[in-house]
Write an enzyme that holds these catalytic residues in place. Structure first.
Site, PDB file in Angstrom:
ATOM      1  N   PRO A 109       0.741  -1.127   0.003  1.00 31.23           N
ATOM      2  CA  PRO A 109      -0.014  -0.013  -0.157  1.00 31.23           C
ATOM      3  C   PRO A 109       0.771   1.358   0.018  1.00 31.23           C
ATOM      4  O   PRO A 109       1.843   1.343   0.614  1.00 31.23           O
ATOM      5  CB  PRO A 109      -0.685  -0.174   1.314  1.00 31.23           C
ATOM      6  CG  PRO A 109      -1.016  -1.688   1.471  1.00 31.23           C
ATOM      7  CD  PRO A 109       0.491  -2.011   1.176  1.00 31.23           C
ATOM      8  N   LEU A 110       0.392   2.230  -0.538  1.00 31.38           N
ATOM      9  CA  LEU A 110       1.129   3.506  -0.699  1.00 31.38           C
ATOM     10  C   LEU A 110       1.299   4.063   0.401  1.00 31.38           C
ATOM     11  O   LEU A 110       2.328   4.920   0.826  1.00 31.38           O
ATOM     12  CB  LEU A 110       0.420   4.461  -1.574  1.00 31.38           C
ATOM     13  CG  LEU A 110       0.515   4.069  -3.389  1.00 31.38           C
ATOM     14  CD1 LEU A 110      -0.293   5.202  -4.119  1.00 31.38           C
ATOM     15  CD2 LEU A 110       1.949   4.245  -3.585  1.00 31.38           C
ATOM     16  N   CYS A 111       0.376   4.003   1.391  1.00 31.62           N
ATOM     17  CA  CYS A 111       0.426   4.506   2.752  1.00 31.62           C
ATOM     18  C   CYS A 111       1.425   3.976   3.353  1.00 31.62           C
ATOM     19  O   CYS A 111       2.158   4.725   4.336  1.00 31.62           O
ATOM     20  CB  CYS A 111      -0.858   4.402   3.580  1.00 31.62           C
ATOM     21  SG  CYS A 111      -1.457   2.684   3.855  1.00 31.62           S
ATOM     22  N   THR A 112       1.715   2.661   3.362  1.00 35.42           N
ATOM     23  CA  THR A 112       2.848   2.168   4.158  1.00 35.42           C
ATOM     24  C   THR A 112       4.327   2.796   3.482  1.00 35.42           C
ATOM     25  O   THR A 112       5.241   2.863   4.286  1.00 35.42           O
ATOM     26  CB  THR A 112       3.150   0.520   3.724  1.00 35.42           C
ATOM     27  OG1 THR A 112       1.903  -0.012   4.439  1.00 35.42           O
ATOM     28  CG2 THR A 112       4.270   0.122   4.357  1.00 35.42           C
ATOM     29  N   THR A 162       4.445   6.660   4.753  1.00 35.12           N
ATOM     30  CA  THR A 162       4.525   6.758   6.386  1.00 35.12           C
ATOM     31  C   THR A 162       5.185   6.023   7.360  1.00 35.12           C
ATOM     32  O   THR A 162       6.122   6.236   8.081  1.00 35.12           O
ATOM     33  CB  THR A 162       3.079   6.841   6.653  1.00 35.12           C
ATOM     34  OG1 THR A 162       2.476   5.830   6.516  1.00 35.12           O
ATOM     35  CG2 THR A 162       2.362   8.073   5.802  1.00 35.12           C
TER      36      THR A 162
END
Length: 444
Positions: free
Chosen positions: A208-211, A214
């Site tokens: 996931p891009l959030c991983t 962040t």
């Protein structure tokens, strides 16, 4: 003064003495051992096709030639790159840029007298059924799931048994990844085929891009961040070239700096290159072991000297991560296999999806993994990728919902150009009730 010792070259009869010990003498596991002259000559007269002349294919060609096979064909569309030389041992520096199939064939012919290897520098899809019908067995040394699926579907589609027993072509498939590998034997229509086993090769899950943005936890996350996000933000070069050392170096430095910020170790230049180019590590010893297993199965099919992988245990796994370990098991044939099965496979979907969303989902579904699917039902053509006239005619269906186009439990036929002429049969099962969109101007 002692006289120099001379060693006479081996005669043609003594050249294969070690093979005759196996071919002529029944072993403890031999059941229908046949040591007649006709049976012994079969090894030399049968024609074998090798698909792939890379790290695994080079080993397979050498092993087949040294196992007594005299008529071999090899097909590979690639040319030799300098990065191949560390493990594809049939190639030399002077061969860079030349056809892999042609160079490999000439090298083995030169070293093993009496063997004839015919090279084909093209795609496997360029050949028709008549070409594949001439072989007794097909041995694959591929690094592509798509190519495996295509040849598997082709060989299954060729079978006309029992009317034409010669149409049954055993497929011996090998594959390696780092210190792990597998070999398997597919008897088309009679045993589990590669499509039956497709869920063992499910696409790797995307991070996931959030991983990435962040909370990176692995060195690969830092590299993907540099590849996907940092490059897009900073645009250090007009276009990313995965083969340009300057571009890879930029990504490596960005990933290394991010890894330090999150106290992550393990980011290296070679790992950066591997992640960006999706390189699967290849180890020469693993290739040698799996190629030996594949050629051992071809030898057993040709000579019937010992029971092999086939109707019973048909799958061999090898692991060399911690010691050396192998085991075999029987992969069961699936009745709902799209290629060799007899019934349609159930596919659960949301009826409120659009047809476009269904098509996009087929690339990620372990049971489908289709890239450019065309879809039809028994009553209508839903969407075709080609020809262009049919694509333009059916394109409006992409925005329509599945529940509008099809009924719950209806069967669809799905084709994909990478899999030849095979139509996959799926029976749709709606995961929830269909909620038609309200018509314009109509209120409750």
């Amino acid at each position: 003064m002692s006289q120099p010792i001379t060693v006479a070259p081996p005669t043609s009869s003594s050249r294969w003495t070690y093979l005759d010990q196996i071919r002529k003498v029944p072993g403890p596991f031999s059941e229908d051992h046949d040591n007649s002259e006709d049976a012994l000559a079969r090894l030399e007269t049968m024609s074998v096709l090798v698909i792939g002349a890379g790290g695994l294919g080079c080993e397979i060609l050498k092993d087949l030639a040294l196992s007594g096979f005299k008529k071999i064909h090899v097909i590979d569309m690639d040319t030799i790159d300098v990065s191949n030389l560390n493990r594809q041992f049939l190639f030399r520096q002077a061969d860079v840029g030349k056809s892999k199939a042609e160079v490999a064939a000439r090298f083995v012919e030169k070293r093993v007298k009496g063997v004839s290897i015919t090279p084909h520098n093209c795609k496997i899809q360029d050949k028709d059924e008549d070409f594949y019908m001439q072989f007794t067995a097909v041995v694959c040394g591929l690094d592509s799931i798509e190519a495996r699926r295509w040849i598997n579907a082709t060989l299954v589609g060729m079978v006309d048994y029992p009317d034409n027993p010669e149409s049954l072509k055993p497929l011996i498939d090998g594959g390696t990844e780092g210190f792990k590998g597998q070999s398997r034997v597919v008897i088309p229509t009679m045993t589990s085929c590669i499509e039956c086993q497709l869920d063992m090769h499910a696409p790797r899950a995307a991070v996931p891009l959030c991983t990435l943005a962040t909370i990176p936890r692995q060195p690969e996350h830092c590299i993907e961040w540099a590849h996907i996000m940092a490059w897009e933000q900073e645009k250090p070069f007009p276009k990313l070239d995965n083969d340009d050392p300057e571009h890879i170096t930029w990504l490596y430095k960005k990933a290394l700096a991010r890894a330090r910020d999150f106290n992550i170790t393990g980011v290296t230049y070679s790992l950066t290159q591997g992640v960006v180019k999706n390189i699967i590590p290849a180890i020469a010893s693993t290739n040698a072991i799996i190629a030996a297993s594949c050629c051992n199965e071809a030898f057993k099919i040709a000579t019937n000297s010992n029971p092999g992988l086939g109707l019973e245990d048909n799958y061999m796994m090898y692991s060399g991560n911690e010691g050396i370990y192998t085991y075999t098991f029987k992969h069961e044939q699936k009745d709902d296999c799209p290629v060799c099965g007899t019934i349609a496979r159930n596919m659960e979907i949301d009826p409120n999806w659009t047809l476009q969303e269904l098509i996009e989902s087929m690339a990620a579904r372990p049971e489908a993994q289709l890239k450019k699917p065309s879809i039809s039902s028994g009553s209508k053509t839903l969407f075709f990728q080609s020809p262009e006239s049919l694509m333009l005619k059916t394109r409006p269906n992409l925005e329509k919902r599945i529940g509008e186009l099809l009924e719950n439990g209806e069967e669809i036929a799905v084709s994909d150009p990478s899999l030849g002429s095979v139509d996959f049969k799926f029976r749709l099962r709606f995961s929830k009730p269909y909620a038609p969109a309200p018509k314009h101007g109509v209120t409750e």
